[in-house]
Design an enzyme around this catalytic site. Sequence first.
Site, PDB file in Angstrom:
ATOM      1  CD  GLU A  22       0.513  -9.450  -0.125  1.00 32.08           C
ATOM      2  OE1 GLU A  22      -0.614  -8.540  -0.776  1.00 32.08           O
ATOM      3  OE2 GLU A  22       1.030 -10.200  -0.474  1.00 32.08           O
ATOM      4  N   PRO A  23       4.731  -5.433  -2.419  1.00 33.57           N
ATOM      5  CG  PRO A  23       6.893  -4.493  -3.256  1.00 33.57           C
ATOM      6  CD  PRO A  23       6.102  -5.907  -2.084  1.00 33.57           C
ATOM      7  N   GLY A  24       3.945  -3.532  -5.209  1.00 35.22           N
ATOM      8  CA  GLY A  24       3.383  -3.970  -6.507  1.00 35.22           C
ATOM      9  C   GLY A  24       3.525  -2.561  -7.126  1.00 35.22           C
ATOM     10  CE1 TYR A  72      -8.901   2.130  -8.270  1.00 38.18           C
ATOM     11  CE2 TYR A  72      -7.187   2.029  -9.134  1.00 38.18           C
ATOM     12  CZ  TYR A  72      -8.213   1.428  -8.413  1.00 38.18           C
ATOM     13  OH  TYR A  72      -7.821  -0.116  -8.563  1.00 38.18           O
ATOM     14  CB  CYS A  94     -18.311   6.108 -27.954  1.00 42.00           C
ATOM     15  SG  CYS A  94     -20.274   6.978 -27.242  1.00 42.00           S
ATOM     16  CD  GLU A  95     -17.776   4.519 -20.287  1.00 41.04           C
ATOM     17  OE1 GLU A  95     -18.260   4.702 -18.938  1.00 41.04           O
ATOM     18  OE2 GLU A  95     -18.242   3.907 -21.377  1.00 41.04           O
ATOM     19  N   GLY A 101       0.692  -1.171  -0.222  1.00 44.83           N
ATOM     20  CA  GLY A 101      -0.011  -0.048  -0.233  1.00 44.83           C
ATOM     21  C   GLY A 101       0.911   1.200  -0.099  1.00 44.83           C
ATOM     22  CE1 TYR A 132      -2.853  -2.871  -9.997  1.00 44.69           C
ATOM     23  CE2 TYR A 132      -1.829  -1.433  -9.195  1.00 44.69           C
ATOM     24  CZ  TYR A 132      -2.858  -2.271  -8.839  1.00 44.69           C
ATOM     25  OH  TYR A 132      -1.762  -3.438  -6.971  1.00 44.69           O
ATOM     26  NE  ARG A 162      -3.828   3.616 -10.948  1.00 45.97           N
ATOM     27  CZ  ARG A 162      -2.757   4.828  -9.697  1.00 45.97           C
ATOM     28  NH1 ARG A 162      -3.196   5.770 -10.735  1.00 45.97           N
ATOM     29  NH2 ARG A 162      -3.547   5.024  -8.607  1.00 45.97           N
TER      30      ARG A 162
END
Length: 409
Positions: free
Chosen positions: A259-261, A302, A328-329, A218, A356, A298
């Site tokens: 567990e870093p991503g 988010y 188209c959004e 996190g 991501y 993202r």
Amino acid sequence: MNSRLLESVAGEFGTPVYVYDETKIISQYNRLKKAFGPQEVKLHYAMKALSNINVLKTLKEQGAGLDAVSIEEVLLGLRAGFEANEIMYTPNGVAFSEIEEAVALGVMINIDNLSVLEHFGMVYGASVPVCIRINPHILAGGHANISVGHIDSKFGISIHQLRHIQRIVEHYKLHIIGLHMHTGSDIVDADVFLQGADLLYHAAGYFPELQFMDFGSGFKVAYQEGDFVTPIEEIGTKIGESFQHFCKEYGRELELWFEPGKFLVSESGVLLVSVNVVKQTTSTVFLGVNSGQNHLIRPMFYNAYHRIENISNPEGQKKLYSVVGYICETDTFGYDRPISEAKVGDVLGIYNAGAYGFSMSNQYNSRLRPAEVYIKDGVPQLIRKRETLEDVIRNEIDLSKSASYATYE
């Protein structure tokens, strides 16, 4: 990565294209390892952030393990050369058959559901070691969609259900060798990790055969100048000291896992896009680019901030633009951003696209996924081809051309 290098990548490989810098990934890995001082820490890369085989191999060379959340990620990790015992499998809401497949492959199993734990005990008893994911009921994370340790989260077994866990463990003689927690992403307060650590230390008293404690991740990285970030060195020092104290009380040394991503790969990546149109309305000047939420969701999902620069004109006069996609959004990468004056054909760099970006990309509007390029030893190398229409329709079945097609009255 400087503007000249990025512009040359865009010229050679076209846009849109994801570009990753191996050097940055390695430096982030080493920074995190060193943050814990004399306390040894094992890093399991959260491969959901970016799972290209070349990135996985880079991290394996550094000594990382893997955090996998699906059986497909497990298989990709094994394909990249990781040993089964280097992979932690942490599923949520999967069919038990997937867990059985993971057991057969020999990876570490991490269970976050009482009913699944009981079923696991019925099937395997003490024959397969297992880890338990605890929900610490800590509200943390920069956005509701990435806060996963609170009381209403679907993840983990409640810290208040330890006695129930113990009953299941004792009844089925389960071999619990690890405890795990993950409270959320974009955490900037070191005390959140310490609070969670204290809860895990308390929970450890129920399990005398532990071999490791996994504190999840996190860690927040910078998205813009002056951004608040996770104080990695402060966390490393405090967790390292508290863990050593815990081990003395527990009676033996355990392994400390994280567990870093995003922390490892986010800042390594840039999504390069080209300006298709410059459109001025009564209130806004839009830069319409050849990308959208299908390549970087993202900002829309988010409300994440991603720095945007004009790679083609880095020193130009700043003007206010809203950068939008071709989907188209509503797919706005950034509102009212000061960007060097842009024209049709200019290349923009959207930063922090290593995590991501590709892994959450899609084919909405039947658009194609971009290529991926890896800067390895200073040399840009293609590590994934750009999709074609054939990739979009590969598994489609046209019933009118199928021999099994039949008309029903």
